[in-house]
Enzyme design. Structure first.
Site, PDB file in Angstrom:
ATOM      1  N   HIS A  46       5.119  30.865   7.652  1.00 15.57           N
ATOM      2  CA  HIS A  46       5.888  30.141   8.668  1.00 15.57           C
ATOM      3  C   HIS A  46       6.443  28.830   8.092  1.00 15.57           C
ATOM      4  O   HIS A  46       7.582  28.451   8.347  1.00 15.57           O
ATOM      5  CB  HIS A  46       4.993  29.784   9.851  1.00 15.57           C
ATOM      6  CG  HIS A  46       4.416  30.954  10.596  1.00 15.57           C
ATOM      7  ND1 HIS A  46       3.076  31.242  10.592  1.00 15.57           N
ATOM      8  CD2 HIS A  46       4.996  31.904  11.364  1.00 15.57           C
ATOM      9  CE1 HIS A  46       2.848  32.299  11.335  1.00 15.57           C
ATOM     10  NE2 HIS A  46       3.997  32.745  11.809  1.00 15.57           N
ATOM     11  N   MET A 193       1.098  37.157   3.838  1.00 12.27           N
ATOM     12  CA  MET A 193       0.468  36.283   4.842  1.00 12.27           C
ATOM     13  C   MET A 193       0.838  36.750   6.240  1.00 12.27           C
ATOM     14  O   MET A 193       1.963  37.187   6.485  1.00 12.27           O
ATOM     15  CB  MET A 193       0.917  34.842   4.636  1.00 12.27           C
ATOM     16  CG  MET A 193       0.313  34.240   3.402  1.00 12.27           C
ATOM     17  SD  MET A 193       0.584  32.466   3.386  1.00 12.27           S
ATOM     18  CE  MET A 193      -0.086  32.093   1.776  1.00 12.27           C
ATOM     19  N   SER A 194      -0.145  36.663   7.137  1.00 11.66           N
ATOM     20  CA  SER A 194       0.063  37.060   8.523  1.00 11.66           C
ATOM     21  C   SER A 194      -0.963  36.355   9.386  1.00 11.66           C
ATOM     22  O   SER A 194      -2.117  36.180   8.962  1.00 11.66           O
ATOM     23  CB  SER A 194      -0.124  38.582   8.662  1.00 11.66           C
ATOM     24  OG  SER A 194      -0.286  38.939  10.027  1.00 11.66           O
TER      25      SER A 194
HETATM   26  P1  AMP Z   1       5.110  35.442  13.995  1.00 10.89           P
HETATM   27  O1  AMP Z   1       4.492  34.122  14.313  1.00 10.89           O
HETATM   28  O2  AMP Z   1       4.183  36.407  13.350  1.00 10.89           O
HETATM   29  O3  AMP Z   1       5.888  36.016  15.165  1.00 10.89           O
HETATM   30  O4  AMP Z   1       6.198  35.149  12.876  1.00 10.89           O
HETATM   31  C1  AMP Z   1       7.184  34.166  13.061  1.00 10.89           C
HETATM   32  C2  AMP Z   1       8.178  34.254  11.928  1.00 10.89           C
HETATM   33  O5  AMP Z   1       7.495  34.049  10.695  1.00 10.89           O
HETATM   34  C3  AMP Z   1       8.853  35.633  11.827  1.00 10.89           C
HETATM   35  O6  AMP Z   1      10.218  35.437  11.498  1.00 10.89           O
HETATM   36  C4  AMP Z   1       8.088  36.287  10.704  1.00 10.89           C
HETATM   37  O7  AMP Z   1       8.830  37.271  10.025  1.00 10.89           O
HETATM   38  C5  AMP Z   1       7.811  35.100   9.814  1.00 10.89           C
HETATM   39  N1  AMP Z   1       6.684  35.367   8.916  1.00 10.89           N
HETATM   40  C6  AMP Z   1       5.450  35.795   9.246  1.00 10.89           C
HETATM   41  N2  AMP Z   1       4.700  35.975   8.133  1.00 10.89           N
HETATM   42  C7  AMP Z   1       5.486  35.659   7.083  1.00 10.89           C
HETATM   43  C8  AMP Z   1       5.304  35.653   5.660  1.00 10.89           C
HETATM   44  N3  AMP Z   1       4.156  36.022   5.099  1.00 10.89           N
HETATM   45  N4  AMP Z   1       6.333  35.270   4.881  1.00 10.89           N
HETATM   46  C9  AMP Z   1       7.524  34.907   5.433  1.00 10.89           C
HETATM   47  N5  AMP Z   1       7.759  34.884   6.768  1.00 10.89           N
HETATM   48  C10 AMP Z   1       6.758  35.265   7.571  1.00 10.89           C
END
Ligand code: AMP
Length: 292
Positions: A46, A193-194
């Site tokens: 993020h 990353m997640s």
């Molecule tokens: P989320 O909070 O999971 O809904 O993600 C919010 C944004 O962050 C989305 O555009 C995701 O694709 C991006 N995102 C999540 N994990 C990653 C990562 N490891 N690398 C780059 N962008 C990410």
């Protein structure tokens, strides 16, 4: 002794009215606005989007909203990780100026009944196992894009199908915000990353590596001359199986249309979703890239 750098916390706003007022001031001052929509529980992935938005715009806003509309009835909405205090500090360090963190009723008030559906791109892949997911994503992202009127909005390639869905809806609905897709940020060992990595036990964390390792194995095969989708997919499936990870899908797709490919070229996108225990993880890469 040098003192630690002092970073201002971004301004926190929770209502559309407050947000519009803050954005009006920025606009009056002639600033270009960058938006990074998230669900919070922020990590380096993020933060890379926030820094990217800072390169593309003068003021950066982050939205933190765990969007109920994109979760199925049996999914992890109620236990999705939340850490507003930590998120605000990270946003500040990455250079965000404002965080919008609305309550669900602020986004979906009584009587809400308008939804956005990106028809073809939402079918298949994650759309097949998560019915209604992209309708929820497309609806909330459309609202956010309309609300912020940003010059640029940055999304991660980590959610590759989501990125394509969002690019499409912005184009189809004549939303002038430029959509930027930023590369996947990985842990040093390769795991994408997640926020959901927080669910993994240490054993699951180890087995989760099979997603990026499977993609790397497929890439090695491709570099050796293999272009048939099935052997390339099998390289990933084998790696998942040997780690006891249950695939949801392993697909080789055209990177623009997400349609299946008869043969892989360097731009072909290998997309993986798999369950490590009960945690569903995503990864993807183009076959021609370096390390996944
Ligand atoms: P989320 O909070 O999971 O809904 O993600 C919010 C944004 O962050 C989305 O555009 C995701 O694709 C991006 N995102 C999540 N994990 C990653 C990562 N490891 N690398 C780059 N962008 C990410």
């Amino acid at each position: 002794m040098p003192s630690a750098p002092v970073t201002a916390l971004p301004r926190l706003v929770r209502t559309q009215a407050e947000l519009r007022a803050a954005l009006a001031v920025w606009r009056h001052e002639g600033h270009r606005i960058g938006l990074v929509p998230t669900m919070g529980a922020l990590h380096e992935g993020h933060l890379s989007l926030i820094r990217r938005a800072g390169e593309e715009a003068d003021r950066v806003a982050v939205s933190i909203f765990v969007n109920p509309l994109q979760f199925g009835p049996k999914e992890d909405l109620s236990r999705y990780p939340r850490d507003l205090e930590g998120d605000l500090a990270k946003c500040g360090l990455a250079g965000a100026d404002l965080v919008f963190q609305p309550e669900p009723a602020e986004i979906y008030p009584e009587g809400f009944q308008t939804h956005v559906e990106v028809e073809r791109l939402s079918q298949g892949l994650c759309g097949a196992s998560r019915p209604g997911h992209f309708r929820g994503v497309a609806t909330v992202v459309t609202k956010l894009l309309c609300l912020f009127g940003a010059e640029v909005a940055v999304f991660g390639q980590k959610d590759f199908q989501q990125l394509r869905v969002i690019e499409r809806l912005a184009q189809d609905l004549s939303i002038p915000t430029r959509i930027v897709g930023a590369p996947i940020v990985r842990e040093p060992d390769g795991l994408a990353m997640s926020s959901r990595n927080a669910y993994l036990s240490s054993d699951e964390r180890r087995r989760a590596l099979s997603l990026s390792q499977g993609i790397a194995a497929a890439r090695t095969l491709f570099q050796g001359g293999e272009t048939r989708p099935d052997p390339l997919r099998t390289a990933v499936l084998d790696r998942l199986a040997s780690s006891g990870v249950r695939p949801d899908y392993v697909e080789l797709r055209d990177p623009a249309t997400l349609e299946p490919l008869a043969a892989a070229g360097p731009d072909a996108r290998l997309l993986v979703a798999a369950f490590v225990g009960t945690t569903r993880l995503l990864d993807n890469a183009s076959l021609g890239e370096g390390r996944p």
